[in-house]
Structure formats: structure tokens, C-alpha cells
Scaffold this active site. Structure first.
Site, PDB file in Angstrom:
ATOM      1  N   LYS A 116       0.998  -1.199  -0.091  1.00  0.00           N
ATOM      2  CA  LYS A 116       0.017  -0.076  -0.043  1.00  0.00           C
ATOM      3  C   LYS A 116       1.033   1.298   0.018  1.00  0.00           C
ATOM      4  O   LYS A 116       0.777   2.100  -0.900  1.00  0.00           O
ATOM      5  CB  LYS A 116      -0.782  -0.110   1.248  1.00  0.00           C
ATOM      6  CG  LYS A 116      -1.775  -1.074   1.393  1.00  0.00           C
ATOM      7  CD  LYS A 116      -2.782  -0.846   2.606  1.00  0.00           C
ATOM      8  CE  LYS A 116      -2.386  -1.006   3.983  1.00  0.00           C
ATOM      9  NZ  LYS A 116      -1.571  -2.281   4.298  1.00  0.00           N
TER      10      LYS A 116
ATOM     11  N   ARG B  76      -9.770   1.293   9.038  1.00  0.00           N
ATOM     12  CA  ARG B  76      -9.240   0.024   9.290  1.00  0.00           C
ATOM     13  C   ARG B  76     -10.396  -1.003  10.000  1.00  0.00           C
ATOM     14  O   ARG B  76     -10.102  -2.123  10.263  1.00  0.00           O
ATOM     15  CB  ARG B  76      -8.050   0.117  10.283  1.00  0.00           C
ATOM     16  CG  ARG B  76      -6.908  -0.473   9.549  1.00  0.00           C
ATOM     17  CD  ARG B  76      -5.779  -0.232  10.526  1.00  0.00           C
ATOM     18  NE  ARG B  76      -4.602  -0.756  10.202  1.00  0.00           N
ATOM     19  CZ  ARG B  76      -3.522  -0.279   9.669  1.00  0.00           C
ATOM     20  NH1 ARG B  76      -3.795   0.810   8.940  1.00  0.00           N
ATOM     21  NH2 ARG B  76      -2.458  -1.052   9.652  1.00  0.00           N
TER      22      ARG B  76
ATOM     23  N   ARG C 274      11.456  -6.038   4.501  1.00  0.00           N
ATOM     24  CA  ARG C 274      11.442  -4.495   4.739  1.00  0.00           C
ATOM     25  C   ARG C 274      12.262  -3.544   5.281  1.00  0.00           C
ATOM     26  O   ARG C 274      12.697  -4.043   6.413  1.00  0.00           O
ATOM     27  CB  ARG C 274       9.938  -4.130   4.923  1.00  0.00           C
ATOM     28  CG  ARG C 274       9.712  -2.740   4.804  1.00  0.00           C
ATOM     29  CD  ARG C 274       8.222  -2.211   5.113  1.00  0.00           C
ATOM     30  NE  ARG C 274       7.705  -2.686   6.057  1.00  0.00           N
ATOM     31  CZ  ARG C 274       6.171  -2.769   6.147  1.00  0.00           C
ATOM     32  NH1 ARG C 274       5.466  -2.267   5.533  1.00  0.00           N
ATOM     33  NH2 ARG C 274       5.673  -3.243   7.343  1.00  0.00           N
TER      34      ARG C 274
ATOM     35  N   ARG D 149      11.371  -1.216  10.790  1.00  0.00           N
ATOM     36  CA  ARG D 149      10.193  -0.643  11.578  1.00  0.00           C
ATOM     37  C   ARG D 149      10.194  -1.441  12.875  1.00  0.00           C
ATOM     38  O   ARG D 149      10.431  -2.758  12.903  1.00  0.00           O
ATOM     39  CB  ARG D 149       8.716  -0.777  10.723  1.00  0.00           C
ATOM     40  CG  ARG D 149       8.643   0.677  10.078  1.00  0.00           C
ATOM     41  CD  ARG D 149       7.558   0.588   8.985  1.00  0.00           C
ATOM     42  NE  ARG D 149       6.367  -0.064   9.625  1.00  0.00           N
ATOM     43  CZ  ARG D 149       5.202  -0.365   8.985  1.00  0.00           C
ATOM     44  NH1 ARG D 149       5.186   0.192   7.778  1.00  0.00           N
ATOM     45  NH2 ARG D 149       4.223  -0.596   9.771  1.00  0.00           N
TER      46      ARG D 149
ATOM     47  N   ARG E 244      -0.766  -8.243  13.708  1.00  0.00           N
ATOM     48  CA  ARG E 244      -1.235  -6.976  12.916  1.00  0.00           C
ATOM     49  C   ARG E 244      -2.136  -7.807  11.597  1.00  0.00           C
ATOM     50  O   ARG E 244      -3.247  -7.430  11.159  1.00  0.00           O
ATOM     51  CB  ARG E 244      -0.245  -6.344  12.069  1.00  0.00           C
ATOM     52  CG  ARG E 244       0.318  -5.203  12.924  1.00  0.00           C
ATOM     53  CD  ARG E 244       1.672  -4.675  12.773  1.00  0.00           C
ATOM     54  NE  ARG E 244       1.874  -4.425  11.225  1.00  0.00           N
ATOM     55  CZ  ARG E 244       3.207  -4.203  10.669  1.00  0.00           C
ATOM     56  NH1 ARG E 244       4.287  -4.720  11.430  1.00  0.00           N
ATOM     57  NH2 ARG E 244       3.156  -4.124   9.587  1.00  0.00           N
TER      58      ARG E 244
HETATM   59  P1  AP5 Z   1       4.584  -1.647   2.202  1.00  0.00           P
HETATM   60  O1  AP5 Z   1       4.375  -0.612   0.735  1.00  0.00           O
HETATM   61  O2  AP5 Z   1       5.283  -1.148   3.181  1.00  0.00           O
HETATM   62  O3  AP5 Z   1       3.408  -2.347   2.563  1.00  0.00           O
HETATM   63  P2  AP5 Z   1       2.140  -1.824   3.205  1.00  0.00           P
HETATM   64  O4  AP5 Z   1       0.861  -2.458   2.693  1.00  0.00           O
HETATM   65  O5  AP5 Z   1       2.174  -0.405   3.307  1.00  0.00           O
HETATM   66  O6  AP5 Z   1       2.198  -2.384   4.678  1.00  0.00           O
HETATM   67  P3  AP5 Z   1       2.467  -1.994   6.056  1.00  0.00           P
HETATM   68  O7  AP5 Z   1       3.072  -2.951   7.056  1.00  0.00           O
HETATM   69  O8  AP5 Z   1       2.927  -0.512   6.101  1.00  0.00           O
HETATM   70  O9  AP5 Z   1       0.921  -1.696   6.515  1.00  0.00           O
HETATM   71  P4  AP5 Z   1       0.402  -1.781   7.832  1.00  0.00           P
HETATM   72  O10 AP5 Z   1      -1.135  -1.679   7.741  1.00  0.00           O
HETATM   73  O11 AP5 Z   1       0.871  -2.729   8.903  1.00  0.00           O
HETATM   74  O12 AP5 Z   1       1.278  -0.333   8.666  1.00  0.00           O
HETATM   75  P5  AP5 Z   1       0.596   1.068   8.971  1.00  0.00           P
HETATM   76  O13 AP5 Z   1       1.905   1.626   8.724  1.00  0.00           O
HETATM   77  O14 AP5 Z   1      -0.466   1.436   8.064  1.00  0.00           O
HETATM   78  O15 AP5 Z   1       5.428  -2.969   1.169  1.00  0.00           O
HETATM   79  C1  AP5 Z   1       5.809  -4.018   2.036  1.00  0.00           C
HETATM   80  C2  AP5 Z   1       7.434  -4.362   1.684  1.00  0.00           C
HETATM   81  O16 AP5 Z   1       7.119  -5.265   0.378  1.00  0.00           O
HETATM   82  C3  AP5 Z   1       8.411  -3.174   1.349  1.00  0.00           C
HETATM   83  O17 AP5 Z   1       9.535  -3.597   1.770  1.00  0.00           O
HETATM   84  C4  AP5 Z   1       8.172  -3.016  -0.173  1.00  0.00           C
HETATM   85  O18 AP5 Z   1       9.532  -2.681  -0.714  1.00  0.00           O
HETATM   86  C5  AP5 Z   1       7.990  -4.355  -0.760  1.00  0.00           C
HETATM   87  N1  AP5 Z   1       7.043  -4.420  -1.848  1.00  0.00           N
HETATM   88  C6  AP5 Z   1       5.932  -3.637  -2.113  1.00  0.00           C
HETATM   89  N2  AP5 Z   1       5.543  -4.071  -3.438  1.00  0.00           N
HETATM   90  C7  AP5 Z   1       6.073  -5.078  -3.525  1.00  0.00           C
HETATM   91  C8  AP5 Z   1       6.079  -5.840  -5.040  1.00  0.00           C
HETATM   92  N3  AP5 Z   1       5.094  -5.488  -6.022  1.00  0.00           N
HETATM   93  N4  AP5 Z   1       6.770  -6.790  -5.144  1.00  0.00           N
HETATM   94  C9  AP5 Z   1       7.876  -7.025  -4.321  1.00  0.00           C
HETATM   95  N5  AP5 Z   1       8.084  -6.401  -3.066  1.00  0.00           N
HETATM   96  C10 AP5 Z   1       7.204  -5.235  -2.765  1.00  0.00           C
HETATM   97  O19 AP5 Z   1       0.140   0.975  10.269  1.00  0.00           O
HETATM   98  C11 AP5 Z   1       1.133   0.765  11.515  1.00  0.00           C
HETATM   99  C12 AP5 Z   1       0.348   0.912  12.773  1.00  0.00           C
HETATM  100  O20 AP5 Z   1      -0.153   2.274  13.091  1.00  0.00           O
HETATM  101  C13 AP5 Z   1      -0.736  -0.241  12.789  1.00  0.00           C
HETATM  102  O21 AP5 Z   1      -0.465  -1.390  12.979  1.00  0.00           O
HETATM  103  C14 AP5 Z   1      -1.646   0.556  14.018  1.00  0.00           C
HETATM  104  O22 AP5 Z   1      -0.856   0.208  15.314  1.00  0.00           O
HETATM  105  C15 AP5 Z   1      -1.529   2.001  13.666  1.00  0.00           C
HETATM  106  N6  AP5 Z   1      -2.436   2.530  12.760  1.00  0.00           N
HETATM  107  C16 AP5 Z   1      -2.526   2.849  11.588  1.00  0.00           C
HETATM  108  N7  AP5 Z   1      -3.446   3.159  11.052  1.00  0.00           N
HETATM  109  C17 AP5 Z   1      -4.425   2.813  11.958  1.00  0.00           C
HETATM  110  C18 AP5 Z   1      -5.950   3.108  12.116  1.00  0.00           C
HETATM  111  N8  AP5 Z   1      -6.682   3.758  10.829  1.00  0.00           N
HETATM  112  N9  AP5 Z   1      -6.567   2.739  12.918  1.00  0.00           N
HETATM  113  C19 AP5 Z   1      -6.037   2.099  14.005  1.00  0.00           C
HETATM  114  N10 AP5 Z   1      -4.497   2.009  14.175  1.00  0.00           N
HETATM  115  C20 AP5 Z   1      -3.726   2.436  12.935  1.00  0.00           C
HETATM  116 MG    MG Z   2       2.580   1.143   4.751  1.00  0.00          MG
END
Ligand code: AP5
Ligand code: MG
Length: 221
Positions: A17, A93, A130, A162, A173
Site C-alpha cells: 500500500k 481499518r 522491509r 520498523r 497485525r
Molecule cells: P509496503 O508498501 O510497506 O506495504 P504496506 O501495505 O504499506 O504495509 P504496512 O506494513 O505499512 O501496513 P500496516 O497496515 O501494517 O502499517 P501502517 O503503517 O498502516 O510494502 C511492504 C514491503 O514489500 C516493502 O519492503 C516493499 O518494498 C515491498 N514491496 C512492495 N510492493 C512489492 C511488490 N510488488 N513486489 C515485491 N515487493 C514489494 O500502520 C502501522 C500501525 O499504526 C498499525 O499496526 C496500527 O497500530 C496503527 N494504525 C495505523 N492506522 C490505523 C488506523 N486507521 N486505526 C488504528 N490503528 C492504526
Molecule cells: Mg504502509
């Protein structure tokens, strides 16, 4: 290129994402609003929100709905989002967050809700490799041959693992995704608003599928 787009990207942790939203934000010239990035910035800056959220994020749990809804409401009210649109990454979410977002966007509805679909075993591989820039959030894949300290190509910041990419936090998660976030797919599908995009290809392939899906969703409105 079409400016003024309002999008939601849903998907498992590690689906890509953040990676795709950064690129789409340049393509559509709209802000990439990542609630995860906003929370990590608050933790780094030591704000009240950051102090409250730190342990929750590191454990892989979800920050409370009310806090998140107010955070996003404030961000969507800023000039850039109001005039140009936005890409929401990581919000909503939960169904409660989705209902609140529907009210917030009543006058300027979202153009497309995308499910970036990648199976669980593949996202676990991606997350374990990552590495992320602490300053601008750019993602990289570790291949074991990197020089340390690892400096971000985009902004010169430190590239690190991270704090919530530990095995325990990732499992939690992903479990929370199934119980709290996957019901959103039904929420949007039953309102005829969901487009599923296969996120398993290369980043370029996925980007082209995403933009095609977005153009088609906008065209049918
Ligand atoms: P990446 O792009 O980093 O994946 P992502 O989908 O963004 O995954 P996240 O782990 O960031 O999602 P998340 O939902 O856990 O974290 P968030 O920051 O939102 O890609 C992953 C890896 O794959 C990278 O290394 C990339 O290079 C590689 N890659 C990408 N595309 C590829 C491809 N096509 N082929 C090969 N490799 C590829 O949330 C973090 C925390 O914040 C949550 O756990 C929660 O505690 C809190 N939080 C955030 N939002 C909320 C909310 N709305 N409500 C409650 N808590 C929240
Ligand atoms: Mg992300």
C-alpha cells in the site's frame, strides 16, 4: 493524468500500500495520507498522541477509533486535501472508521475503494525484508548486501527496520486485519464500491493495474 482524485487503498500489512501510494500520489498530484506514517511521525516527535500510540503500534495492535477518526478529519480538512483530493492508506481499518469516513466525505465522495490483494504467506516474506526510511517513509527490500548505515536515496534519512516488524507484531497485525479490516471489504462490496486489484506482480505491474482500475472506477461514475 487526472488530478483531483479521492481514493482509499485497503490491503494486508505488507501488500504494498505505502509503496504504491507514494507513486500514485506523484502520478495524480494528490497527498498520500498514511495514518501509519502520521502515527510514526508523532512517536518520533514525542507528541501526546505519539506517547499514547507508541506501545500500541509496537505491539501490532490498533489505535482507538476515536483518536484515528479525529486525526483523519483534521488532515482531510487541510487545503491540499480539500482542493486536490487524497489517497488514504491505512484508514479506514474498522467498520466504525468507514462509517465515520462516509459522513466526512458526504459532500465530496470517494472515487474508488481498492483492495490491494496479496496472500498472507507472500506479505510475511515482504515484511521480513522491509527496511523503511525513518524520515520520508520510502520502502526498500533488504538483500543482505547493504552498506551500513543505510542512507535513503530519496531524502538522505536513515533506512531502518520498523519497530513493529517483529515476528510477534506482524502476526498480531495480520490477525487483526482478518478480524477488524477484512469486514470492510464486504462493507464496500455490498455498496458496490469495491475494486479488487491483484498485488502479486512486480511494483510496475501492480502500479499499472491500480491506475487502470482507478480510471475505470472513475469512468463509471
Ligand atoms: P509496503 O508498501 O510497506 O506495504 P504496506 O501495505 O504499506 O504495509 P504496512 O506494513 O505499512 O501496513 P500496516 O497496515 O501494517 O502499517 P501502517 O503503517 O498502516 O510494502 C511492504 C514491503 O514489500 C516493502 O519492503 C516493499 O518494498 C515491498 N514491496 C512492495 N510492493 C512489492 C511488490 N510488488 N513486489 C515485491 N515487493 C514489494 O500502520 C502501522 C500501525 O499504526 C498499525 O499496526 C496500527 O497500530 C496503527 N494504525 C495505523 N492506522 C490505523 C488506523 N486507521 N486505526 C488504528 N490503528 C492504526
Ligand atoms: Mg504502509
Amino acid at each position: 493524468m487526472i488530478a483531483g482524485v479521492r481514493l482509499i487503498i485497503i490491503g494486508r500489512q505488507g501488500a504494498g500500500k505505502g509503496t504504491q501510494c507514494q507513486r500514485m500520489s506523484r502520478h495524480y498530484v494528490v497527498p498520500h495520507i498514511s495514518t501509519g506514517d502520521m502515527l510514526r511521525a508523532a512517536v518520533r516527535e514525542g507528541t501526546t498522541l505519539g506517547r499514547e500510540a507508541k506501545a500500541v503500534i509496537e505491539a501490532g495492535s490498533l489505535v482507538g477509533d476515536e483518536i484515528m477518526i479525529e486525526l483523519v478529519r483534521g488532515r482531510l480538512d487541510q487545503d491540499d486535501a480539500r482542493t486536490r483530493g487524497y489517497i488514504l492508506d491505512g484508514f479506514p481499518r474498522t467498520v466504525i472508521q468507514a462509517e465515520a469516513l462516509d459522513v466526512m466525505t458526504e459532500r465530496h465522495p470517494i472515487h474508488a475503494v481498492i483492495d490491494l490483494d496479496v496472500p498472507r504467506d507472500l506479505v510475511i516474506d515482504r515484511i521480513s525484508a522491509r527496511r523503511t526510511c525513518r524520515d520520508c517513509g520510502t520502502n526498500y527490500q533488504a538483500r543482505g548486501a547493504e552498506r551500513h548505515p543505510w542512507i535513503c536515496d530519496q531524502c538522505g534519512g536513515d533506512v531502518v527496520q520498523r519497530d513493529d516488524d517483529t515476528r510477534e507484531a506482524v502476526t498480531r497485525r495480520l490477525d487483526l486485519y482478518e478480524s477488524q479490516t477484512a469486514p470492510l471489504l464486504e462493507y464496500y462490496a455490498s455498496r458496490d464500491r469495491l475494486t479488487v486489484v491483484d498485488g502479486r506482480g512486480t511494483p510496475d505491474q501492480v502500479f499499472h493495474s491500480l491506475t487502470a482500475a482507478i480510471e475505470s472506477a472513475r469512468g463509471s461514475q
